[in-house]
Design a protein around this motif. Structure first.
Motif, short mmCIF file in Angstrom:
data_model
loop_
_atom_site.label_atom_id
_atom_site.label_comp_id
_atom_site.label_asym_id
_atom_site.label_seq_id
_atom_site.Cartn_x
_atom_site.Cartn_y
_atom_site.Cartn_z
N TYR A 207 30.51 37.19 44.11
CA TYR A 207 30.07 37.71 45.55
C TYR A 207 31.23 38.72 45.89
O TYR A 207 32.06 38.76 45.85
CB TYR A 207 29.64 36.55 46.26
N PHE A 208 30.52 39.83 45.78
CA PHE A 208 30.79 41.29 47.13
C PHE A 208 30.42 41.71 47.88
O PHE A 208 29.26 41.47 47.56
CB PHE A 208 31.60 41.70 45.54
N SER A 209 30.90 42.43 49.10
CA SER A 209 30.62 43.15 49.68
C SER A 209 30.48 44.30 49.23
O SER A 209 31.21 44.89 48.49
CB SER A 209 31.64 43.25 50.73
N ALA A 210 29.09 45.32 49.05
CA ALA A 210 29.02 46.74 48.75
C ALA A 210 28.56 48.02 48.73
O ALA A 210 28.00 47.41 50.82
CB ALA A 210 27.98 46.24 47.74
N ARG A 211 28.90 49.11 48.39
CA ARG A 211 28.43 50.63 49.41
C ARG A 211 27.38 50.60 48.73
O ARG A 211 27.66 51.44 47.14
CB ARG A 211 29.86 51.09 49.76
N ILE A 212 25.87 51.02 48.97
CA ILE A 212 24.99 52.00 48.15
C ILE A 212 25.12 52.70 48.36
O ILE A 212 24.54 52.85 49.74
CB ILE A 212 23.87 50.72 48.00
N GLU A 213 25.00 54.00 47.13
CA GLU A 213 24.55 55.58 48.22
C GLU A 213 23.94 56.44 47.00
O GLU A 213 24.59 56.03 45.63
CB GLU A 213 25.85 55.77 49.08
N LYS A 214 23.65 57.61 47.61
CA LYS A 214 22.73 57.97 46.24
C LYS A 214 24.48 59.40 45.99
O LYS A 214 24.34 60.46 47.53
CB LYS A 214 21.26 59.39 46.38
N ALA A 224 31.64 48.10 44.32
CA ALA A 224 32.17 47.13 45.19
C ALA A 224 33.05 47.34 45.99
O ALA A 224 34.12 47.88 46.25
CB ALA A 224 32.61 46.23 44.20
N THR A 225 33.30 45.91 47.25
CA THR A 225 34.21 47.16 48.63
C THR A 225 35.35 46.02 48.69
O THR A 225 36.34 45.83 49.26
CB THR A 225 33.19 47.65 49.24
N GLY A 226 35.15 44.85 47.67
CA GLY A 226 35.39 43.64 47.89
C GLY A 226 35.00 42.56 48.12
O GLY A 226 33.79 42.28 47.55
N TRP A 227 35.87 41.01 47.36
CA TRP A 227 35.32 40.24 46.64
C TRP A 227 35.16 38.76 47.82
O TRP A 227 35.91 39.03 49.02
CB TRP A 227 36.16 39.45 45.63
N ILE A 228 34.55 38.81 47.87
CA ILE A 228 34.19 37.35 49.59
C ILE A 228 33.36 36.20 48.10
O ILE A 228 33.38 35.53 47.40
CB ILE A 228 32.40 37.91 49.36
N ASP A 229 33.81 35.55 49.29
CA ASP A 229 32.93 33.29 48.44
C ASP A 229 31.87 33.94 49.26
O ASP A 229 31.34 33.87 49.80
CB ASP A 229 34.22 32.87 49.67
N ARG A 230 31.10 32.80 48.17
CA ARG A 230 29.85 32.71 47.91
C ARG A 230 29.17 31.71 49.13
O ARG A 230 27.89 32.16 49.06
CB ARG A 230 29.65 32.28 47.04
N ASP A 231 30.15 31.07 50.12
CA ASP A 231 29.27 29.89 50.64
C ASP A 231 30.14 30.42 51.75
O ASP A 231 28.65 30.58 52.97
CB ASP A 231 30.33 28.59 50.58
#
Length: 259
Positions: A207-214, A224-231
């Motif tokens: 799981y991760f935070s993300a930035r999506i762009e054209k 992906a901008t950082g890993w995160i805990d799934r819970d």
């Protein structure tokens, strides 16, 4: 005879006290939903959506009619052998072929313990929305996720509205999408690195935070901008490079030569 008569009387008495069998359940009725608090909340959401979007939908008992520019597009009727209940569950503002923004009805078909949700197009066609969906501020891009942990994995699809067959896909499922402008948004995502061979409904997902762009070339990128805990969805230390994906068109359907 004196010993038999009381025994017979007891049998008759027990039979008389035996409760009557419950009436047969109506075909297609889900007892966990019909009459439940969830059903009440769903109906309340639909009523509010209809009130706040005049000219989009009408409820008439078992029938739900969807309109476009005040003209009926299609009518859904509850069917005990198919979609047991139809509900208006969402409204999205998307841009039509004429360039104008217009409200698009999101309809959920509830059957047994499952449900399908789709957007209703002005020509009555359906665009399936499997999970969370989000439209760009200009109404020209529809992002929708598909959350599965089996061999098909999760995905995020970007469709160029109203050309709904013009789509690209990321190999990661995303939720909590927040658009910054018409060409980029942030989200919480996961990528499945492969199914668990001992359990096809489990996976090795990160799981991760993300930035999506054209990008400048017109291609959609996911960083992906950082890993995160799934819970907890809080930052998590993972000893591996952050993901980067470029969206690609869906694979062409495969047909055998004999078909």
């Amino acid at each position: 005879m004196r010993l038999i008569l009381p025994a017979l009387a007891l049998v008759v008495s027990l039979a008389a006290c035996k409760p009557a069998p419950p009436p047969p359940r109506a075909e297609g009725v889900d007892p966990t939903f019909e009459g439940s608090e969830l059903e009440k909340r769903t109906m309340a959401v639909e009523a509010a959506l209809i009130a706040n979007n005049p000219g989009l939908a009408l409820r008439n008992d078992e029938e739900l009619t969807i309109l476009h520019r005040d003209k009926p597009v299609t009518t859904y009727r509850n069917d005990p052998k198919g979609c047991q209940r139809y509900f208006l569950t969402g409204v999205m503002k998307l841009r039509g072929r004429d360039g104008d923004l217009y409200p698009v009805a999101g309809v959920t078909c509830h059957f047994a313990n499952s449900e399908n949700t789709y957007l209703v197009l002005p020509n009555s066609d359906k665009y399936i929305v499997r999970e969370e969906a989000s439209a760009s501020p200009d109404g020209r891009v529809l992002a929708s996720g598909f959350d599965r942990a089996d061999k098909s994995q999760g995905s995020l699809t970007l469709a160029n509205w109203p050309h709904i067959r013009d789509v690209v896909i990321f190999p990661a499922h995303c939720t909590s999408m927040v658009w910054q402008d018409a060409t980029h948004f942030t989200a919480t995502c996961w990528h499945n690195e492969g199914p668990n061979s001992s359990n096809p409904y489990d996976s090795f997902a990160n799981y991760f935070s993300a930035r999506i762009e054209k990008d400048a070339a017109g291609k959609w990128q996911m960083q992906a901008t950082g890993w995160i805990d799934r819970d907890t969805l809080k930052p998590k230390a993972v000893n591996k490079p952050l993901y980067h994906f470029t969206a690609t068109p869906p694979p062409e359907p495969h047909f055998d030569k004999d078909t």
